[in-house]
Write an enzyme that holds these catalytic residues in place. Structure first.
Site, mmCIF file in Angstrom:
data_model
loop_
_atom_site.group_PDB
_atom_site.id
_atom_site.type_symbol
_atom_site.label_atom_id
_atom_site.label_comp_id
_atom_site.label_asym_id
_atom_site.label_seq_id
_atom_site.Cartn_x
_atom_site.Cartn_y
_atom_site.Cartn_z
ATOM 1 N N HIS A 113 -3.821 -12.010 -1.679
ATOM 2 C CA HIS A 113 -4.692 -11.892 -0.509
ATOM 3 C C HIS A 113 -6.038 -11.347 -0.960
ATOM 4 O O HIS A 113 -6.086 -10.414 -1.757
ATOM 5 C CB HIS A 113 -4.100 -10.938 0.533
ATOM 6 C CG HIS A 113 -2.947 -11.521 1.289
ATOM 7 N ND1 HIS A 113 -2.444 -10.963 2.426
ATOM 8 C CD2 HIS A 113 -2.204 -12.629 1.070
ATOM 9 C CE1 HIS A 113 -1.434 -11.693 2.884
ATOM 10 N NE2 HIS A 113 -1.265 -12.706 2.064
ATOM 11 N N TYR B 174 -4.699 -5.314 10.833
ATOM 12 C CA TYR B 174 -4.579 -3.936 11.309
ATOM 13 C C TYR B 174 -5.267 -3.896 12.669
ATOM 14 O O TYR B 174 -6.490 -4.043 12.747
ATOM 15 C CB TYR B 174 -5.272 -2.966 10.344
ATOM 16 C CG TYR B 174 -4.541 -2.763 9.028
ATOM 17 C CD1 TYR B 174 -4.662 -3.670 7.978
ATOM 18 C CD2 TYR B 174 -3.740 -1.634 8.828
ATOM 19 C CE1 TYR B 174 -3.997 -3.474 6.772
ATOM 20 C CE2 TYR B 174 -3.066 -1.428 7.617
ATOM 21 C CZ TYR B 174 -3.199 -2.352 6.606
ATOM 22 O OH TYR B 174 -2.539 -2.155 5.413
ATOM 23 N N PRO C 17 2.036 5.385 5.678
ATOM 24 C CA PRO C 17 1.970 4.028 5.113
ATOM 25 C C PRO C 17 0.706 3.228 5.447
ATOM 26 O O PRO C 17 0.517 2.139 4.919
ATOM 27 C CB PRO C 17 3.215 3.343 5.696
ATOM 28 C CG PRO C 17 3.572 4.133 6.898
ATOM 29 C CD PRO C 17 3.109 5.525 6.667
ATOM 30 N N LYS D 202 -0.348 2.761 0.109
ATOM 31 C CA LYS D 202 -0.606 3.360 -1.200
ATOM 32 C C LYS D 202 0.625 3.869 -1.953
ATOM 33 O O LYS D 202 0.565 4.103 -3.161
ATOM 34 C CB LYS D 202 -1.584 4.559 -1.033
ATOM 35 C CG LYS D 202 -3.010 4.152 -0.829
ATOM 36 C CD LYS D 202 -3.652 3.643 -2.103
ATOM 37 C CE LYS D 202 -4.735 2.645 -1.878
ATOM 38 N NZ LYS D 202 -4.422 1.246 -2.111
ATOM 39 N N TYR E 196 -8.563 0.284 -0.922
ATOM 40 C CA TYR E 196 -7.384 -0.528 -0.618
ATOM 41 C C TYR E 196 -6.925 -1.297 -1.849
ATOM 42 O O TYR E 196 -5.734 -1.341 -2.154
ATOM 43 C CB TYR E 196 -7.696 -1.483 0.545
ATOM 44 C CG TYR E 196 -6.460 -1.999 1.246
ATOM 45 C CD1 TYR E 196 -5.994 -1.400 2.414
ATOM 46 C CD2 TYR E 196 -5.752 -3.084 0.747
ATOM 47 C CE1 TYR E 196 -4.854 -1.872 3.064
ATOM 48 C CE2 TYR E 196 -4.614 -3.555 1.389
ATOM 49 C CZ TYR E 196 -4.179 -2.940 2.548
ATOM 50 O OH TYR E 196 -3.043 -3.407 3.181
HETATM 51 P P1 FAD Z 1 11.981 5.924 -3.845
HETATM 52 O O1 FAD Z 1 11.657 4.490 -3.727
HETATM 53 O O2 FAD Z 1 12.298 6.662 -2.595
HETATM 54 O O3 FAD Z 1 13.192 6.066 -4.860
HETATM 55 C C1 FAD Z 1 13.881 7.285 -5.047
HETATM 56 C C2 FAD Z 1 15.312 6.978 -5.491
HETATM 57 O O4 FAD Z 1 15.963 8.201 -5.831
HETATM 58 C C3 FAD Z 1 16.156 6.341 -4.384
HETATM 59 O O5 FAD Z 1 16.747 5.145 -4.859
HETATM 60 C C4 FAD Z 1 17.190 7.392 -4.035
HETATM 61 O O6 FAD Z 1 18.444 6.838 -3.622
HETATM 62 C C5 FAD Z 1 17.303 8.164 -5.349
HETATM 63 N N1 FAD Z 1 17.750 9.552 -5.209
HETATM 64 C C6 FAD Z 1 17.342 10.469 -4.298
HETATM 65 N N2 FAD Z 1 17.941 11.657 -4.511
HETATM 66 C C7 FAD Z 1 18.766 11.484 -5.586
HETATM 67 C C8 FAD Z 1 19.673 12.340 -6.287
HETATM 68 N N3 FAD Z 1 19.823 13.641 -5.928
HETATM 69 N N4 FAD Z 1 20.361 11.850 -7.337
HETATM 70 C C9 FAD Z 1 20.190 10.540 -7.722
HETATM 71 N N5 FAD Z 1 19.350 9.674 -7.073
HETATM 72 C C10 FAD Z 1 18.641 10.145 -6.022
HETATM 73 N N6 FAD Z 1 3.827 1.791 -0.496
HETATM 74 C C11 FAD Z 1 2.932 0.858 -0.947
HETATM 75 O O7 FAD Z 1 2.442 0.999 -2.089
HETATM 76 N N7 FAD Z 1 2.536 -0.228 -0.204
HETATM 77 C C12 FAD Z 1 3.041 -0.436 1.051
HETATM 78 O O8 FAD Z 1 2.722 -1.458 1.673
HETATM 79 C C13 FAD Z 1 3.962 0.539 1.576
HETATM 80 N N8 FAD Z 1 4.504 0.388 2.795
HETATM 81 C C14 FAD Z 1 5.487 1.239 3.209
HETATM 82 C C15 FAD Z 1 6.065 1.016 4.454
HETATM 83 C C16 FAD Z 1 7.064 1.863 4.897
HETATM 84 C C17 FAD Z 1 7.677 1.615 6.241
HETATM 85 C C18 FAD Z 1 7.524 2.937 4.069
HETATM 86 C C19 FAD Z 1 8.658 3.849 4.523
HETATM 87 C C20 FAD Z 1 6.955 3.180 2.845
HETATM 88 C C21 FAD Z 1 5.931 2.334 2.393
HETATM 89 N N9 FAD Z 1 5.331 2.519 1.163
HETATM 90 C C22 FAD Z 1 4.360 1.640 0.740
HETATM 91 C C23 FAD Z 1 5.728 3.660 0.318
HETATM 92 C C24 FAD Z 1 6.692 3.294 -0.793
HETATM 93 O O9 FAD Z 1 7.825 2.656 -0.257
HETATM 94 C C25 FAD Z 1 7.125 4.563 -1.569
HETATM 95 O O10 FAD Z 1 5.959 5.246 -1.936
HETATM 96 C C26 FAD Z 1 7.967 4.241 -2.815
HETATM 97 O O11 FAD Z 1 9.277 3.891 -2.453
HETATM 98 C C27 FAD Z 1 8.038 5.445 -3.773
HETATM 99 O O12 FAD Z 1 8.853 5.128 -4.865
HETATM 100 P P2 FAD Z 1 9.707 6.254 -5.613
HETATM 101 O O13 FAD Z 1 10.350 5.556 -6.765
HETATM 102 O O14 FAD Z 1 8.861 7.438 -5.871
HETATM 103 O O15 FAD Z 1 10.785 6.728 -4.555
HETATM 104 C C1 PHB Z 2 4.211 -3.785 4.775
HETATM 105 O O1 PHB Z 2 4.065 -5.019 4.601
HETATM 106 O O2 PHB Z 2 5.326 -3.279 4.888
HETATM 107 C C2 PHB Z 2 3.015 -2.921 4.891
HETATM 108 C C3 PHB Z 2 1.755 -3.465 4.714
HETATM 109 C C4 PHB Z 2 0.635 -2.649 4.837
HETATM 110 C C5 PHB Z 2 0.787 -1.319 5.132
HETATM 111 C C6 PHB Z 2 2.049 -0.767 5.281
HETATM 112 C C7 PHB Z 2 3.169 -1.580 5.174
HETATM 113 O O3 PHB Z 2 -0.312 -0.541 5.270
#
Ligand code: FAD
Ligand code: PHB
Length: 400
Positions: A76, A202, A292, A296, A382
């Protein structure tokens, strides 16, 4: 007791990317993950992110986990802001010469698990880490396996990549926590429906914010601003479609289709500092959470990993601990920039309860759609300030 060089807790984007990079560099690591492989790859509760910064896509490619993303993801070159029934395009390509990549986080996690296991990497699924000892030297991870049995893993380094509800925040002494909550949440759906627009929309509306996003040409991901106490039972499918179309204000028309998932996401900003103690380091959502709105979170996780990977490489290649010692100091630059942007986007797009703040918000929004200068601020942040370009965090290509 079993010994490894690096024990990684959590098989999310952060833990998996780091594990895979270290493996390619010949560092011996083990990932412990509380959930099953099937849950991570298929549970609707793990749908999450969809937008990758251009540089995040490049890091995934350099790490050798991006082949499928490249074929199935969508490029995009901008986003739309919808205001008062009009669409305003923020043209990233013209403003900052770069675009973004749309590919679901859950797909990328599946790809990373596949690549890592195929390369001989080790992920212990259904192994929950329940405690941590000896943080200063030779840290020990205490875990509970699938049958409830306890085990210990002696590590040279431990990396906490355990997500936004991190236990590490309790285990590491002396952490400072900066945090903020917001008076709204997102009701999110994943639905089979034909595309309503070619890029994300948005939408700011007096009834609340709405977001049109996608996972593929036939799968839409949409969000509605709701109250944090919202009861999802009060949102049958027709009400969701009606509300989405109302808030999009006629700029795009969503065709109701089967809703495959419905969830409520609370909004908060959080940073913990320092992100390290002795031989223990935090990466990703374990160290910081963003609302979200700015898309980021996963990008930030990749940035942290790039910084920590470089520091661990310097240690294992030359026994040089300088980059490890400055890990928090280096990472906090990209973290606070993303916190600032996510806060700004969140305050800009959601209706606010305070009438004065709401008028300020609308003035800001008018300024954005009228001013190329403000649009450039949005575009630069962004597409990502720190994953590529002039300020990019250094990311050494993995050997081979
Ligand atoms: P996580 O993905 O949460 O992974 C952590 C892992 O640790 C999990 O698998 C969990 O099961 C495991 N764990 C936890 N505790 C323990 C334990 N004690 N022992 C063993 N394992 C454990 N980010 C973007 O960049 N772009 C987007 O468009 C975006 N949209 C989003 C939309 C929504 C609705 C949400 C909720 C989030 C969004 N995010 C977005 C954020 C993104 O999903 C998170 O920042 C990302 O998942 C972070 O990755 P992580 O590996 O740090 O943590
Ligand atoms: C998504 O596609 O889940 C999404 C896209 C943009 C955002 C947050 C979530 O800012």
């Amino acid at each position: 007791m079993r010994r490894v060089q690096v024990g990684i807790v959590g098989a999310g984007p952060a833990g998996l990317l780091l594990a895979h990079l270290l493996r390619q560099a010949g560092v011996d690591g083990v990932v412990l993950e509380a959930k099953s492989r099937q849950y991570l790859e298929t549970s609707p509760h793990r749908i999450r992110a969809g937008v990758l910064e251009w540089g995040t896509k490049e890091i995934a490619l350099k790490a050798g986990v991006g082949d499928r993303m490249l074929h199935e993801g969508l490029e995009h070159r901008g986003i739309y802001i919808a205001l008062n029934g009009r669409l305003h395009r923020i043209d990233f390509a013209t403003l900052v010469g770069q675009g973004i990549w749309v590919y679901g986080q859950q797909y990328l996690v599946r790809d990373m698990i596949n690549h890592h296991l195929q390369a001989g990497g080790e992920i212990l699924f259904e192994h929950e880490v329940v405690d941590l000892k000896q943080l200063e030297q030779n840290p020990i991870l205490i875990y509970r396996g699938p049958g409830g049995e306890e085990g210990e893993l002696l590590c040279e380094f431990v990396v906490g990549a355990d997500g936004s509800h991190s236990r590490f925040r309790e285990w590491i002494p002396g952490l400072r926590i900066y945090q903020k909550t917001y008076p709204f949440a997102w009701l999110g759906i994943l639905a089979e429906t034909p595309p309503a627009a070619s890029e994300l929309i948005y939408a700011s509306h007096e009834r609340g914010f709405a977001l049109y996003s996608m996972r593929s040409p036939s799968l839409a991901r949409n969000y509605l601003q709701v109250s944090p106490e919202e009861n999802l039972e009060t949102w049958p499918e027709e009400r969701i479609w009606e509300e989405l179309n109302l808030r999009l204000g006629g700029v795009a028309q969503l065709t109701p289709g089967p809703i495959l998932e419905k969830s409520l996401t609370l909004m908060r900003s959080l940073v913990v500092e320092p992100m390290q103690h002795g031989r223990v380091f935090l990466v990703g959502d374990a160290a910081h959470v963003v609302p979200p709105t700015g898309a980021k979170g996963m990008n930030l996780a990749f940035c942290d990993v790039a910084v920590l990977y470089r520091a661990l490489l310097a240690y294992y290649r030359d026994r040089d601990e300088t980059l490890l010692a400055s890990y928090t100091e280096t990472a906090r630059r990209h973290i606070w920039q993303a916190e600032l942007f996510s806060y700004w986007m969140t305050k800009l797009l959601h209706t606010l309860p305070d009438p004065f703040e709401e008028q300020i918000r609308l003035a800001n929004l008018r300024h954005l759609v009228e001013s190329p200068h403000v649009q450039r601020f949005l575009a630069e942040n962004y597409v990502g300030v720190y994953t590529s370009g002039r300020y990019a965090v250094a990311f050494p290509s993995p050997p081979g």
